[in-house]
Write a protein that holds these residues in place. Structure first.
Motif, short mmCIF file in Angstrom:
data_model
loop_
_atom_site.label_atom_id
_atom_site.label_comp_id
_atom_site.label_asym_id
_atom_site.label_seq_id
_atom_site.Cartn_x
_atom_site.Cartn_y
_atom_site.Cartn_z
N CYS A 81 0.85 -1.24 -0.09
CA CYS A 81 0.11 -0.11 -0.12
C CYS A 81 0.75 1.37 -0.17
O CYS A 81 0.41 2.29 -0.12
CB CYS A 81 -0.98 -0.09 1.18
SG CYS A 81 -2.04 -1.30 1.33
N GLU A 104 3.37 4.06 1.53
CA GLU A 104 3.21 4.84 2.97
C GLU A 104 1.98 5.67 3.14
O GLU A 104 1.68 6.37 2.08
CB GLU A 104 4.40 5.89 2.86
CG GLU A 104 4.83 6.51 4.32
CD GLU A 104 5.87 7.31 4.37
OE1 GLU A 104 5.89 8.36 5.15
OE2 GLU A 104 6.91 7.13 3.39
N ILE A 105 1.34 5.47 4.35
CA ILE A 105 0.18 6.07 4.45
C ILE A 105 0.16 7.18 5.62
O ILE A 105 1.02 7.06 6.46
CB ILE A 105 -1.16 5.17 4.85
CG1 ILE A 105 -0.62 4.35 5.93
CG2 ILE A 105 -1.43 4.26 3.58
CD1 ILE A 105 -2.00 3.70 6.56
N GLN A 106 -0.55 8.07 5.75
CA GLN A 106 -0.57 9.31 6.89
C GLN A 106 -1.39 9.06 7.88
O GLN A 106 -2.71 8.59 7.78
CB GLN A 106 -0.97 10.63 6.19
CG GLN A 106 0.32 11.00 5.37
CD GLN A 106 1.81 11.21 6.02
OE1 GLN A 106 1.66 11.63 7.45
NE2 GLN A 106 2.67 10.86 5.33
N SER A 123 3.48 8.75 9.74
CA SER A 123 3.23 7.98 8.61
C SER A 123 3.66 6.49 8.74
O SER A 123 4.52 6.26 10.00
CB SER A 123 4.07 8.54 7.48
OG SER A 123 5.47 8.55 7.64
N ASP A 167 -7.80 4.66 11.29
CA ASP A 167 -6.80 5.02 10.27
C ASP A 167 -6.73 4.13 9.03
O ASP A 167 -6.18 4.25 8.15
CB ASP A 167 -5.18 5.17 10.89
CG ASP A 167 -5.25 6.20 11.76
OD1 ASP A 167 -5.78 7.35 11.65
OD2 ASP A 167 -4.25 6.10 12.74
N VAL A 168 -7.02 2.75 9.45
CA VAL A 168 -6.87 1.86 8.34
C VAL A 168 -8.10 0.90 8.01
O VAL A 168 -8.09 0.07 7.13
CB VAL A 168 -5.84 0.53 8.75
CG1 VAL A 168 -4.56 1.45 8.89
CG2 VAL A 168 -6.24 -0.09 10.13
N LEU A 223 -8.84 0.48 4.24
CA LEU A 223 -8.09 -0.36 3.35
C LEU A 223 -8.40 -1.78 4.01
O LEU A 223 -8.33 -2.62 2.97
CB LEU A 223 -6.62 -0.11 3.93
CG LEU A 223 -6.05 1.37 3.49
CD1 LEU A 223 -4.75 1.49 4.46
CD2 LEU A 223 -5.98 1.41 2.01
#
Length: 195
Positions: A157, A159-161, A166, A181-182, A185
């Motif tokens: 995926c 890098e996610i903030q 991050s 946060d996820v 996803l």
């Protein structure tokens, strides 16, 4: 025979609980005509019942039996039609909550009324959702038990903030992260929630 078409529609409804076949317009229209015809025969029988002389008890019993059979037939037809349409609408609601829009491969299978229902349902949910800008109502069907969860990354995926920085999500890695946060996803199938 009376009730055969309703039985066919009920079987089709039972078989299609996991997928959505094309709308069976011919059978639905046939059942509506059959129900209207039975209702007309009920009205004719009621008129005939009113005109019978009081001495004709045999004729009265025969008409009463005919009325009972026709009424049961109309009720069965109505139940079959309702079950068929409720099953299809449940499927459309599930598509809305999982995908958000109707996939192109499903659109040709829907009736115009079902497409209209989907658009009105989406408008109603979005209107309800509007005041809750920060809350995603489609995220979870069951309230979360924990604020933080363990996840496994099924696909890269990148890098996610997150709220506090991050995170690099590379395939087969595991992380302890905040659910909010996820969860988008997880819904997309990119991450797996480890129980």
């Amino acid at each position: 025979m009376l009730g055969d078409s309703a039985y066919k529609l009920a079987l089709e409804t039972k078989r299609t609980q996991t997928h959505l076949p094309s709308y069976n317009e011919a059978l639905v229209h046939h059942l509506c005509r059959e129900a209207r015809h039975a209702l007309n025969r009920i009205e004719e029988s009621l008129v005939a019942l009113e005109t019978l002389p009081l001495s004709g008890q045999q004729d009265t019993r025969a008409l009463a039996a005919q009325l009972a059979v026709l009424h049961a037939s109309v009720k069965r037809t109505k139940r079959s039609l309702l079950a068929y349409h409720v099953q299809r609408l449940r499927f459309l609601k599930e598509i809305f909550w999982t995908v958000g829009t109707i996939p192109e491969e499903i659109k040709p299978r829907l009736s115009p009324a079902e497409l209209d229902f989907f658009s009105h349902y989406a408008i109603a949910i979005n209107r309800y959702r509007a005041p809750f800008i920060d809350v995603d109502l489609t995220a979870l069907e069951v309230p979360p038990k924990d604020l933080y969860i363990e996840i496994r990354v099924l696909q890269d995926c990148g890098e996610i903030q997150l709220e506090n920085g991050s995170l690099l999500l590379s395939k087969n890695s595991q992380h302890h992260v905040k659910r909010s946060d996820v969860e988008h996803l997880i819904a997309q199938g990119l991450l797996q929630h480890l129980a």
